[in-house]
Motif scaffolding. Structure first.
Motif, PDB file in Angstrom:
ATOM      1  N   GLY A  33       0.818  -1.215   0.000  1.00 58.77           N
ATOM      2  CA  GLY A  33       0.000   0.000   0.000  1.00 58.77           C
ATOM      3  C   GLY A  33       0.848   1.260   0.000  1.00 58.77           C
ATOM      4  O   GLY A  33       0.539   2.233  -0.699  1.00 58.77           O
ATOM      5  N   ILE A  34       1.913   1.240   0.780  1.00 56.10           N
ATOM      6  CA  ILE A  34       2.803   2.406   0.817  1.00 56.10           C
ATOM      7  C   ILE A  34       3.519   2.565  -0.519  1.00 56.10           C
ATOM      8  O   ILE A  34       3.654   3.678  -1.032  1.00 56.10           O
ATOM      9  CB  ILE A  34       3.794   2.289   1.993  1.00 56.10           C
ATOM     10  CG1 ILE A  34       3.033   2.406   3.320  1.00 56.10           C
ATOM     11  CG2 ILE A  34       4.882   3.351   1.901  1.00 56.10           C
ATOM     12  CD1 ILE A  34       3.841   2.037   4.537  1.00 56.10           C
ATOM     13  N   TYR A  36       2.403   1.625  -3.467  1.00 53.46           N
ATOM     14  CA  TYR A  36       1.421   2.118  -4.429  1.00 53.46           C
ATOM     15  C   TYR A  36       1.152   3.610  -4.226  1.00 53.46           C
ATOM     16  O   TYR A  36       1.137   4.385  -5.189  1.00 53.46           O
ATOM     17  CB  TYR A  36       0.114   1.322  -4.304  1.00 53.46           C
ATOM     18  CG  TYR A  36      -0.963   1.848  -5.209  1.00 53.46           C
ATOM     19  CD1 TYR A  36      -0.954   1.571  -6.569  1.00 53.46           C
ATOM     20  CD2 TYR A  36      -1.981   2.658  -4.710  1.00 53.46           C
ATOM     21  CE1 TYR A  36      -1.923   2.073  -7.409  1.00 53.46           C
ATOM     22  CE2 TYR A  36      -2.966   3.163  -5.538  1.00 53.46           C
ATOM     23  CZ  TYR A  36      -2.931   2.876  -6.893  1.00 53.46           C
ATOM     24  OH  TYR A  36      -3.891   3.384  -7.720  1.00 53.46           O
ATOM     25  N   THR A  37       0.954   4.010  -2.987  1.00 50.25           N
ATOM     26  CA  THR A  37       0.648   5.414  -2.702  1.00 50.25           C
ATOM     27  C   THR A  37       1.795   6.323  -3.119  1.00 50.25           C
ATOM     28  O   THR A  37       1.571   7.378  -3.722  1.00 50.25           O
ATOM     29  CB  THR A  37       0.344   5.603  -1.202  1.00 50.25           C
ATOM     30  OG1 THR A  37      -0.764   4.771  -0.855  1.00 50.25           O
ATOM     31  CG2 THR A  37       0.018   7.046  -0.881  1.00 50.25           C
ATOM     32  N   THR A  38       3.024   5.912  -2.814  1.00 50.08           N
ATOM     33  CA  THR A  38       4.160   6.759  -3.185  1.00 50.08           C
ATOM     34  C   THR A  38       4.415   6.754  -4.688  1.00 50.08           C
ATOM     35  O   THR A  38       4.942   7.727  -5.224  1.00 50.08           O
ATOM     36  CB  THR A  38       5.432   6.343  -2.421  1.00 50.08           C
ATOM     37  OG1 THR A  38       5.694   4.959  -2.650  1.00 50.08           O
ATOM     38  CG2 THR A  38       5.289   6.618  -0.939  1.00 50.08           C
ATOM     39  N   SER A  39       4.017   5.694  -5.369  1.00 51.72           N
ATOM     40  CA  SER A  39       4.171   5.692  -6.839  1.00 51.72           C
ATOM     41  C   SER A  39       3.121   6.592  -7.494  1.00 51.72           C
ATOM     42  O   SER A  39       3.362   7.154  -8.558  1.00 51.72           O
ATOM     43  CB  SER A  39       4.078   4.275  -7.394  1.00 51.72           C
ATOM     44  OG  SER A  39       2.752   3.784  -7.309  1.00 51.72           O
ATOM     45  N   GLN A  40       1.968   6.731  -6.860  1.00 53.92           N
ATOM     46  CA  GLN A  40       0.913   7.599  -7.388  1.00 53.92           C
ATOM     47  C   GLN A  40       1.172   9.078  -7.072  1.00 53.92           C
ATOM     48  O   GLN A  40       0.650   9.949  -7.753  1.00 53.92           O
ATOM     49  CB  GLN A  40      -0.451   7.194  -6.826  1.00 53.92           C
ATOM     50  CG  GLN A  40      -0.893   5.811  -7.227  1.00 53.92           C
ATOM     51  CD  GLN A  40      -1.050   5.679  -8.739  1.00 53.92           C
ATOM     52  OE1 GLN A  40      -1.676   6.506  -9.382  1.00 53.92           O
ATOM     53  NE2 GLN A  40      -0.444   4.643  -9.304  1.00 53.92           N
ATOM     54  N   ASN A  41       1.930   9.320  -6.028  1.00 54.21           N
ATOM     55  CA  ASN A  41       2.261  10.694  -5.629  1.00 54.21           C
ATOM     56  C   ASN A  41       3.785  10.845  -5.617  1.00 54.21           C
ATOM     57  O   ASN A  41       4.421  10.612  -4.602  1.00 54.21           O
ATOM     58  CB  ASN A  41       1.713  10.990  -4.226  1.00 54.21           C
ATOM     59  CG  ASN A  41       0.217  10.798  -4.164  1.00 54.21           C
ATOM     60  OD1 ASN A  41      -0.511  11.290  -5.005  1.00 54.21           O
ATOM     61  ND2 ASN A  41      -0.236  10.067  -3.154  1.00 54.21           N
ATOM     62  N   ARG A  48       8.770   6.616   0.990  1.00 53.45           N
ATOM     63  CA  ARG A  48       8.356   5.209   0.878  1.00 53.45           C
ATOM     64  C   ARG A  48       9.035   4.317   1.912  1.00 53.45           C
ATOM     65  O   ARG A  48       8.370   3.602   2.660  1.00 53.45           O
ATOM     66  CB  ARG A  48       8.631   4.692  -0.526  1.00 53.45           C
ATOM     67  CG  ARG A  48       8.304   3.216  -0.653  1.00 53.45           C
ATOM     68  CD  ARG A  48       8.632   2.650  -2.007  1.00 53.45           C
ATOM     69  NE  ARG A  48       8.312   1.217  -2.021  1.00 53.45           N
ATOM     70  CZ  ARG A  48       8.606   0.432  -3.006  1.00 53.45           C
ATOM     71  NH1 ARG A  48       9.191   0.905  -4.086  1.00 53.45           N
ATOM     72  NH2 ARG A  48       8.305  -0.851  -2.943  1.00 53.45           N
ATOM     73  N   TRP A  49      10.345   4.321   1.968  1.00 51.96           N
ATOM     74  CA  TRP A  49      11.052   3.390   2.848  1.00 51.96           C
ATOM     75  C   TRP A  49      10.964   3.796   4.318  1.00 51.96           C
ATOM     76  O   TRP A  49      10.791   2.923   5.173  1.00 51.96           O
ATOM     77  CB  TRP A  49      12.479   3.178   2.375  1.00 51.96           C
ATOM     78  CG  TRP A  49      12.470   2.464   1.055  1.00 51.96           C
ATOM     79  CD1 TRP A  49      12.839   2.972  -0.157  1.00 51.96           C
ATOM     80  CD2 TRP A  49      12.013   1.131   0.812  1.00 51.96           C
ATOM     81  NE1 TRP A  49      12.632   2.025  -1.135  1.00 51.96           N
ATOM     82  CE2 TRP A  49      12.141   0.884  -0.568  1.00 51.96           C
ATOM     83  CE3 TRP A  49      11.511   0.118   1.619  1.00 51.96           C
ATOM     84  CZ2 TRP A  49      11.785  -0.321  -1.149  1.00 51.96           C
ATOM     85  CZ3 TRP A  49      11.159  -1.090   1.042  1.00 51.96           C
ATOM     86  CH2 TRP A  49      11.305  -1.300  -0.328  1.00 51.96           C
ATOM     87  N   THR A  52       7.504   2.718   5.342  1.00 55.17           N
ATOM     88  CA  THR A  52       7.431   1.252   5.405  1.00 55.17           C
ATOM     89  C   THR A  52       8.098   0.743   6.683  1.00 55.17           C
ATOM     90  O   THR A  52       7.542  -0.109   7.383  1.00 55.17           O
ATOM     91  CB  THR A  52       8.081   0.621   4.167  1.00 55.17           C
ATOM     92  OG1 THR A  52       7.413   1.107   2.988  1.00 55.17           O
ATOM     93  CG2 THR A  52       8.006  -0.891   4.203  1.00 55.17           C
ATOM     94  N   ALA A  53       9.271   1.283   6.994  1.00 59.15           N
ATOM     95  CA  ALA A  53       9.975   0.856   8.205  1.00 59.15           C
ATOM     96  C   ALA A  53       9.167   1.195   9.458  1.00 59.15           C
ATOM     97  O   ALA A  53       9.057   0.367  10.374  1.00 59.15           O
ATOM     98  CB  ALA A  53      11.355   1.520   8.274  1.00 59.15           C
ATOM     99  N   ILE A  54       8.573   2.376   9.493  1.00 57.47           N
ATOM    100  CA  ILE A  54       7.764   2.779  10.646  1.00 57.47           C
ATOM    101  C   ILE A  54       6.549   1.873  10.784  1.00 57.47           C
ATOM    102  O   ILE A  54       6.228   1.401  11.879  1.00 57.47           O
ATOM    103  CB  ILE A  54       7.357   4.263  10.526  1.00 57.47           C
ATOM    104  CG1 ILE A  54       8.568   5.166  10.750  1.00 57.47           C
ATOM    105  CG2 ILE A  54       6.238   4.610  11.503  1.00 57.47           C
ATOM    106  CD1 ILE A  54       8.329   6.625  10.404  1.00 57.47           C
ATOM    107  N   ALA A  55       5.867   1.616   9.674  1.00 62.04           N
ATOM    108  CA  ALA A  55       4.668   0.772   9.715  1.00 62.04           C
ATOM    109  C   ALA A  55       5.004  -0.642  10.175  1.00 62.04           C
ATOM    110  O   ALA A  55       4.309  -1.211  11.028  1.00 62.04           O
ATOM    111  CB  ALA A  55       3.998   0.743   8.340  1.00 62.04           C
ATOM    112  N   VAL A  56       6.069  -1.208   9.640  1.00 67.56           N
ATOM    113  CA  VAL A  56       6.468  -2.569  10.022  1.00 67.56           C
ATOM    114  C   VAL A  56       6.860  -2.598  11.498  1.00 67.56           C
ATOM    115  O   VAL A  56       6.496  -3.527  12.233  1.00 67.56           O
ATOM    116  CB  VAL A  56       7.616  -3.066   9.111  1.00 67.56           C
ATOM    117  CG1 VAL A  56       8.267  -4.325   9.657  1.00 67.56           C
ATOM    118  CG2 VAL A  56       7.080  -3.316   7.704  1.00 67.56           C
TER     119      VAL A  56
END
Length: 159
Positions: A33-34, A36-41, A48-49, A52-56
């Motif tokens: 999801g992250i 995809y969102t960063t590729s759209q914006n 992105r990374w 992702t690290a924070i979410a994980v």
């Protein structure tokens, strides 16, 4: 006593379900999801990374709480909850909540200084306050467990 056994059994089922869902989110849903969102914006691409690290990491904190709760339920089932063995699992919960709190405070500060809209800082503030309440509640519960453990040890020594 029967109600307690049913509650423990039901809680264990839901802890397993929660853990499985968390692992799926941690490994597939959140990173995807992250990405995809960063590729759209494109202006969010550098985030992105770190996101992702924070979410994980935040999901890992919840997983630690789930595992520690499972271990505490095992101690309840064996009637060993009021022993020093329980304190290490409560400590794991407290430290996990503290780690998540630090991450949310950092995100709140970062977003607070960079946001144009007050919505996200307010949401992060709300979550940070909620995590603060949970953390402080766990510290109080740990103190109560320590007192109960001491009382039980004293009572066993008398008997």
């Amino acid at each position: 006593m029967l109600t307690e056994r049913r509650a423990v059994a039901a809680l264990r089922v839901f802890l397993v379900v929660l853990f499985v869902v968390l692992v799926v989110f941690q490994t597939l849903s959140l990173p995807g999801g992250i990405a995809y969102t960063t590729s759209q914006n494109p202006h969010d691409a550098p985030l992105r990374w770190p996101l992702t690290a924070i979410a994980v990491f935040l999901v890992l904190c919840v997983e630690v709480v789930v595992v520690a709760t499972w271990k505490l339920l095992t101690l309840v089932k064996k009637d060993r909850i009021f022993t020093s063995a329980a304190l290490k699992w409560v400590d794991a919960i407290v430290w996990s909540v503290a780690a998540a709190w630090l991450v949310f405070v950092g995100m709140l500060i970062f977003v607070g200084f960079n946001a144009d809209d007050p919505g996200m800082p307010m949401l992060l503030f709300l979550v940070t306050v909620g995590i603060t309440v949970i953390g402080l509640l766990m510290v109080v519960m740990r103190a109560l467990l320590r007192q109960a453990t001491t009382l039980r040890t004293d009572m066993e020594a008398v008997i």
